[in-house]
Design an enzyme around this catalytic site. Sequence first.
Site, PDB file in Angstrom:
ATOM      1  N   VAL A  84      41.311 -23.800  22.292  1.00  0.00           N
ATOM      2  CA  VAL A  84      42.075 -24.182  23.487  1.00  0.00           C
ATOM      3  C   VAL A  84      43.569 -23.880  23.297  1.00  0.00           C
ATOM      4  CG1 VAL A  84      42.626 -26.065  25.074  1.00  0.00           C
ATOM      5  CG2 VAL A  84      40.388 -26.023  23.956  1.00  0.00           C
ATOM      6  N   LYS A 264      33.590 -38.936  27.563  1.00  0.00           N
ATOM      7  CA  LYS A 264      33.935 -38.423  28.898  1.00  0.00           C
ATOM      8  C   LYS A 264      33.540 -39.433  29.975  1.00  0.00           C
ATOM      9  CE  LYS A 264      33.541 -33.566  27.575  1.00  0.00           C
ATOM     10  NZ  LYS A 264      32.597 -32.479  27.305  1.00  0.00           N
ATOM     11  N   GLY A 361      34.790 -24.018  26.636  1.00  0.00           N
ATOM     12  CA  GLY A 361      35.220 -22.660  26.294  1.00  0.00           C
ATOM     13  C   GLY A 361      36.719 -22.513  26.512  1.00  0.00           C
TER      14      GLY A 361
HETATM   15  P1  NDP Z   1      39.703 -25.941  17.354  1.00  0.00           P
HETATM   16  O1  NDP Z   1      39.001 -26.501  16.175  1.00  0.00           O
HETATM   17  O2  NDP Z   1      39.350 -24.572  17.796  1.00  0.00           O
HETATM   18  O3  NDP Z   1      41.278 -25.976  17.101  1.00  0.00           O
HETATM   19  C1  NDP Z   1      41.936 -27.064  16.550  1.00  0.00           C
HETATM   20  C2  NDP Z   1      43.375 -26.689  16.220  1.00  0.00           C
HETATM   21  O4  NDP Z   1      44.035 -27.867  15.767  1.00  0.00           O
HETATM   22  C3  NDP Z   1      43.510 -25.646  15.119  1.00  0.00           C
HETATM   23  O5  NDP Z   1      44.560 -24.757  15.396  1.00  0.00           O
HETATM   24  C4  NDP Z   1      43.841 -26.478  13.881  1.00  0.00           C
HETATM   25  O6  NDP Z   1      44.710 -25.851  12.945  1.00  0.00           O
HETATM   26  C5  NDP Z   1      44.606 -27.626  14.487  1.00  0.00           C
HETATM   27  N1  NDP Z   1      44.445 -28.827  13.653  1.00  0.00           N
HETATM   28  C6  NDP Z   1      43.290 -29.423  13.294  1.00  0.00           C
HETATM   29  N2  NDP Z   1      43.550 -30.494  12.486  1.00  0.00           N
HETATM   30  C7  NDP Z   1      44.889 -30.549  12.360  1.00  0.00           C
HETATM   31  C8  NDP Z   1      45.772 -31.392  11.639  1.00  0.00           C
HETATM   32  N3  NDP Z   1      45.331 -32.394  10.893  1.00  0.00           N
HETATM   33  N4  NDP Z   1      47.103 -31.152  11.716  1.00  0.00           N
HETATM   34  C9  NDP Z   1      47.573 -30.124  12.452  1.00  0.00           C
HETATM   35  N5  NDP Z   1      46.778 -29.283  13.154  1.00  0.00           N
HETATM   36  C10 NDP Z   1      45.460 -29.488  13.108  1.00  0.00           C
HETATM   37  O7  NDP Z   1      39.476 -27.001  18.522  1.00  0.00           O
HETATM   38  P2  NDP Z   1      39.357 -26.735  20.090  1.00  0.00           P
HETATM   39  O8  NDP Z   1      40.491 -25.907  20.536  1.00  0.00           O
HETATM   40  O9  NDP Z   1      37.974 -26.310  20.422  1.00  0.00           O
HETATM   41  O10 NDP Z   1      39.491 -28.218  20.665  1.00  0.00           O
HETATM   42  C11 NDP Z   1      40.716 -28.895  20.650  1.00  0.00           C
HETATM   43  C12 NDP Z   1      40.643 -30.125  21.516  1.00  0.00           C
HETATM   44  O11 NDP Z   1      40.296 -29.759  22.844  1.00  0.00           O
HETATM   45  C13 NDP Z   1      39.587 -31.156  21.094  1.00  0.00           C
HETATM   46  O12 NDP Z   1      40.075 -32.441  21.377  1.00  0.00           O
HETATM   47  C14 NDP Z   1      38.415 -30.851  21.982  1.00  0.00           C
HETATM   48  O13 NDP Z   1      37.583 -31.960  22.199  1.00  0.00           O
HETATM   49  C15 NDP Z   1      39.133 -30.477  23.257  1.00  0.00           C
HETATM   50  N6  NDP Z   1      38.369 -29.648  24.168  1.00  0.00           N
HETATM   51  C16 NDP Z   1      37.793 -28.503  23.726  1.00  0.00           C
HETATM   52  C17 NDP Z   1      37.080 -27.717  24.591  1.00  0.00           C
HETATM   53  C18 NDP Z   1      36.422 -26.456  24.173  1.00  0.00           C
HETATM   54  O14 NDP Z   1      35.705 -25.890  24.997  1.00  0.00           O
HETATM   55  N7  NDP Z   1      36.622 -25.988  22.964  1.00  0.00           N
HETATM   56  C19 NDP Z   1      36.920 -28.093  26.000  1.00  0.00           C
HETATM   57  C20 NDP Z   1      37.612 -29.326  26.364  1.00  0.00           C
HETATM   58  C21 NDP Z   1      38.293 -30.065  25.472  1.00  0.00           C
HETATM   59  P3  NDP Z   1      44.288 -24.541  12.107  1.00  0.00           P
HETATM   60  O15 NDP Z   1      44.350 -23.427  13.093  1.00  0.00           O
HETATM   61  O16 NDP Z   1      45.294 -24.430  11.020  1.00  0.00           O
HETATM   62  O17 NDP Z   1      42.892 -24.813  11.614  1.00  0.00           O
HETATM   63  N1  HSE Z   2      32.355 -29.619  23.157  1.00  0.00           N
HETATM   64  C1  HSE Z   2      32.621 -29.905  24.511  1.00  0.00           C
HETATM   65  C2  HSE Z   2      31.456 -29.446  25.360  1.00  0.00           C
HETATM   66  C3  HSE Z   2      33.873 -29.191  24.945  1.00  0.00           C
HETATM   67  O1  HSE Z   2      30.670 -28.638  24.881  1.00  0.00           O
HETATM   68  O2  HSE Z   2      31.342 -29.875  26.510  1.00  0.00           O
HETATM   69  C4  HSE Z   2      34.291 -29.502  26.364  1.00  0.00           C
HETATM   70  O3  HSE Z   2      34.725 -30.816  26.478  1.00  0.00           O
END
Ligand code: NDP
Ligand code: HSE
Length: 395
Positions: A84, A264, A361
């Site tokens: 994201v 959610k 996504g």
């Molecule tokens: P990712 O695992 O792809 O990315 C997480 C990011 O956060 C990475 O860049 C990581 O750093 C960084 N990070 C993780 N831990 C730490 C820490 N302790 N300190 C600093 N940075 C940190 O996650 P997503 O992008 O998939 O999801 C992020 C959020 O969005 C979550 O809350 C998820 O529930 C929510 N979300 C996700 C959706 C999806 O479709 N993926 C949809 C809706 C909500 P590094 O790059 O160094 O590993």
């Molecule tokens: N992991 C979550 C899902 C991301 O698959 O719906 C969106 O919130």
Amino acid sequence: VREDSSLDFSTRYATASYSECLRVGGPLIQPKAVEFAERHGLKFTIARCCSQGGTLAGPVESRFESVDPAPAPISVVLGGLGTVGLGVFRWFKSLPDEFRIVGVLVKDLSKDRPEDVPLHLVTDSLDVLLEARPDLVIETIGGTGTAADLVHRARSAGCRVVSANKQLLAIEPELLKEASFGRDRLVASASVGGSVPALETVGGLVAREEIVTIKGILNGTCNFILDRVNAGVSFEAALSQAQELGLAEADPHLDISGLDCVYKLSLLATRAFGELVTVDRITCEGLDQITAERLQKAKDNDGELKLVASAWKTPNGIVARVGLEIILPHQLLFGCTKEANRLVIETEGHRQVVVNGKGAGRWPTTVSVVSDALLCRRAELSVGNIRESERAKAS
Ligand code: NDP
Ligand code: HSE
């Protein structure tokens, strides 16, 4: 156009007649739309996304007005640069007049980053990140550790916050309350439904009428896996595909166990029913309860086995549950495939409102985060404008 042929952006059309729109606005406004409006005597406003005003077009004389210079972009720090976060970072590059990214927090500084990410912005220190004194903090880290520190410190420092982290928001009652009932200090549309305007629709409806039931498919990963398993793919292979597509949580147990849906539902039900529906009030069954018999039973009934989140009002209070259900062809949740999410909201007057779209996504979620960020920007600028006019009055 100035005498030296440069463009003067300090003047714009305050109003424009239909014929003026057709004369100068061809590439900007669909001539057919202008002709339609003229036939029906309709007025409309033409404005750039995020602009503070616009041009009123209609049965009017064309007139110019001078406009204030565009406000400066607000400063933003981004927590997370994963599925994201990177989407948000890239989208913001197309909105330089609105947002200026002044810092990005990651966990692992030694990881290779895409070439379009300037490394001087990237840090693994929360202290360094917040030294930039941003107007807005966007949290896309996930989990309840650093993400929670970031959100709390940002709020204490008076920053607005956008978060996609349903887990954090649902388990901390103070955040749940602010995300559900607040306006623009903690905004979390992206935390439920990806691109589906789930929280927004519930919020809009409840302002006008009583909601009695909400029922939805709220986890893209589980829906995707169920689809693939039905098509004969193994559970493990389907989960790997969901992970490769960036749908699953960093810890996919949150998806599979049904907990992601519980978080959610907590947010949705709290907004819908006006009281805190905390996670301990929601019963939960996850995909670990799928059996060959349940899948077969769904098929035998021409139905689909789905992970469904529901909450409804009873005389004894709100009941909320997440669990596997067979959805039959006549039901509104039928036919929701792949990573789609769908929510059905029923009001006291038996009105049913359905919202549907991609639930997980990079891009579906990014759209929602950016839209929340734009809302915060508007709020920040209007506070700024109020401060300006108060200062002007005082002087
Ligand atoms: P990712 O695992 O792809 O990315 C997480 C990011 O956060 C990475 O860049 C990581 O750093 C960084 N990070 C993780 N831990 C730490 C820490 N302790 N300190 C600093 N940075 C940190 O996650 P997503 O992008 O998939 O999801 C992020 C959020 O969005 C979550 O809350 C998820 O529930 C929510 N979300 C996700 C959706 C999806 O479709 N993926 C949809 C809706 C909500 P590094 O790059 O160094 O590993
Ligand atoms: N992991 C979550 C899902 C991301 O698959 O719906 C969106 O919130």
